[in-house]
Scaffold this motif. Sequence first.
Motif, PDB file in Angstrom:
ATOM      1  N   LYS A 162       2.772  -4.763 -11.360  1.00 45.87           N
ATOM      2  CA  LYS A 162       2.156  -4.603 -10.038  1.00 45.87           C
ATOM      3  C   LYS A 162       1.366  -5.839  -9.614  1.00 45.87           C
ATOM      4  O   LYS A 162       1.321  -6.155  -8.431  1.00 45.87           O
ATOM      5  CB  LYS A 162       1.271  -3.361  -9.995  1.00 45.87           C
ATOM      6  N   HIS A 163       0.799  -6.564 -10.553  1.00 44.46           N
ATOM      7  CA  HIS A 163       0.030  -7.760 -10.194  1.00 44.46           C
ATOM      8  C   HIS A 163       0.926  -8.958  -9.906  1.00 44.46           C
ATOM      9  O   HIS A 163       0.449 -10.002  -9.489  1.00 44.46           O
ATOM     10  CB  HIS A 163      -0.987  -8.085 -11.282  1.00 44.46           C
ATOM     11  N   GLN A 164       2.211  -8.782 -10.127  1.00 47.26           N
ATOM     12  CA  GLN A 164       3.182  -9.823  -9.792  1.00 47.26           C
ATOM     13  C   GLN A 164       3.958  -9.448  -8.533  1.00 47.26           C
ATOM     14  O   GLN A 164       4.993 -10.026  -8.244  1.00 47.26           O
ATOM     15  CB  GLN A 164       4.144 -10.022 -10.964  1.00 47.26           C
ATOM     16  N   GLY A 165       3.477  -8.434  -7.820  1.00 46.37           N
ATOM     17  CA  GLY A 165       4.087  -8.029  -6.561  1.00 46.37           C
ATOM     18  C   GLY A 165       5.082  -6.892  -6.675  1.00 46.37           C
ATOM     19  O   GLY A 165       5.743  -6.553  -5.693  1.00 46.37           O
ATOM     20  N   ALA A 166       5.195  -6.273  -7.848  1.00 45.85           N
ATOM     21  CA  ALA A 166       6.148  -5.171  -8.015  1.00 45.85           C
ATOM     22  C   ALA A 166       5.724  -3.968  -7.183  1.00 45.85           C
ATOM     23  O   ALA A 166       4.542  -3.763  -6.911  1.00 45.85           O
ATOM     24  CB  ALA A 166       6.231  -4.762  -9.479  1.00 45.85           C
ATOM     25  N   THR A 167       6.698  -3.190  -6.788  1.00 45.31           N
ATOM     26  CA  THR A 167       6.437  -1.949  -6.078  1.00 45.31           C
ATOM     27  C   THR A 167       6.970  -0.798  -6.913  1.00 45.31           C
ATOM     28  O   THR A 167       7.616  -1.011  -7.942  1.00 45.31           O
ATOM     29  CB  THR A 167       7.137  -1.922  -4.703  1.00 45.31           C
ATOM     30  N   CYS A 168       6.740   0.394  -6.447  1.00 42.36           N
ATOM     31  CA  CYS A 168       7.297   1.564  -7.152  1.00 42.36           C
ATOM     32  C   CYS A 168       8.343   2.234  -6.270  1.00 42.36           C
ATOM     33  O   CYS A 168       8.554   3.430  -6.349  1.00 42.36           O
ATOM     34  CB  CYS A 168       6.198   2.537  -7.545  1.00 42.36           C
ATOM     35  N   TYR A 169       9.005   1.472  -5.457  1.00 47.73           N
ATOM     36  CA  TYR A 169       9.941   2.037  -4.487  1.00 47.73           C
ATOM     37  C   TYR A 169      11.162   2.668  -5.162  1.00 47.73           C
ATOM     38  O   TYR A 169      11.491   3.809  -4.917  1.00 47.73           O
ATOM     39  CB  TYR A 169      10.369   0.967  -3.486  1.00 47.73           C
ATOM     40  N   PHE A 170      11.867   1.947  -5.999  1.00 50.47           N
ATOM     41  CA  PHE A 170      13.049   2.446  -6.705  1.00 50.47           C
ATOM     42  C   PHE A 170      13.999   3.186  -5.774  1.00 50.47           C
ATOM     43  O   PHE A 170      14.434   4.300  -6.063  1.00 50.47           O
ATOM     44  CB  PHE A 170      12.650   3.354  -7.880  1.00 50.47           C
ATOM     45  N   HIS A 171      14.306   2.581  -4.640  1.00 51.17           N
ATOM     46  CA  HIS A 171      15.196   3.174  -3.626  1.00 51.17           C
ATOM     47  C   HIS A 171      14.736   4.580  -3.241  1.00 51.17           C
ATOM     48  O   HIS A 171      15.528   5.515  -3.181  1.00 51.17           O
ATOM     49  CB  HIS A 171      16.647   3.174  -4.090  1.00 51.17           C
ATOM     50  N   ALA A 172      13.437   4.711  -3.036  1.00 52.58           N
ATOM     51  CA  ALA A 172      12.784   5.964  -2.627  1.00 52.58           C
ATOM     52  C   ALA A 172      12.778   7.036  -3.719  1.00 52.58           C
ATOM     53  O   ALA A 172      12.530   8.202  -3.439  1.00 52.58           O
ATOM     54  CB  ALA A 172      13.388   6.515  -1.341  1.00 52.58           C
ATOM     55  N   ALA A 173      13.028   6.656  -4.969  1.00 51.86           N
ATOM     56  CA  ALA A 173      13.033   7.630  -6.058  1.00 51.86           C
ATOM     57  C   ALA A 173      11.645   7.842  -6.662  1.00 51.86           C
ATOM     58  O   ALA A 173      11.456   8.755  -7.450  1.00 51.86           O
ATOM     59  CB  ALA A 173      14.001   7.181  -7.157  1.00 51.86           C
ATOM     60  N   ALA A 174      10.682   6.995  -6.299  1.00 51.94           N
ATOM     61  CA  ALA A 174       9.342   7.097  -6.872  1.00 51.94           C
ATOM     62  C   ALA A 174       8.304   7.107  -5.761  1.00 51.94           C
ATOM     63  O   ALA A 174       8.583   6.730  -4.624  1.00 51.94           O
ATOM     64  CB  ALA A 174       9.079   5.927  -7.812  1.00 51.94           C
ATOM     65  N   MET A 175       7.127   7.521  -6.137  1.00 49.47           N
ATOM     66  CA  MET A 175       6.026   7.505  -5.185  1.00 49.47           C
ATOM     67  C   MET A 175       4.736   7.194  -5.935  1.00 49.47           C
ATOM     68  O   MET A 175       4.618   7.470  -7.132  1.00 49.47           O
ATOM     69  CB  MET A 175       5.913   8.834  -4.467  1.00 49.47           C
TER      70      MET A 175
END
Length: 108
Positions: A78-91
Amino acid sequence: MSSALLSILLAFLIAISTLQTSADGQTPDDELQMALDWACGKGGADCNKLQAKQPCYFPNTLRDHASYAFNDYYQKFKHQGATCYFHAAAMITDLDPSHRSCKFEYRP
């Protein structure tokens, strides 16, 4: 900047700094499986705790395993710009999804 605005900003920063991720209950199983495979493979999540006889194997469901893998990935990157999107599979959730012996890691 006013003290009220600073207080609001500080509260917001504290709230987002404690976020974890979880699998979205609306995502079809095939999409969830693809996202889990990516997270545990190319994504670099540590999915060792999801193996049999490990603390996060039970409950042995696709959603529970995906939630753990998505959180591990997000906390690592997350501190490297990652998201938890996973093609809308995560929240993102502010609730700790840990259960029994399976502790979801949080990294500030």
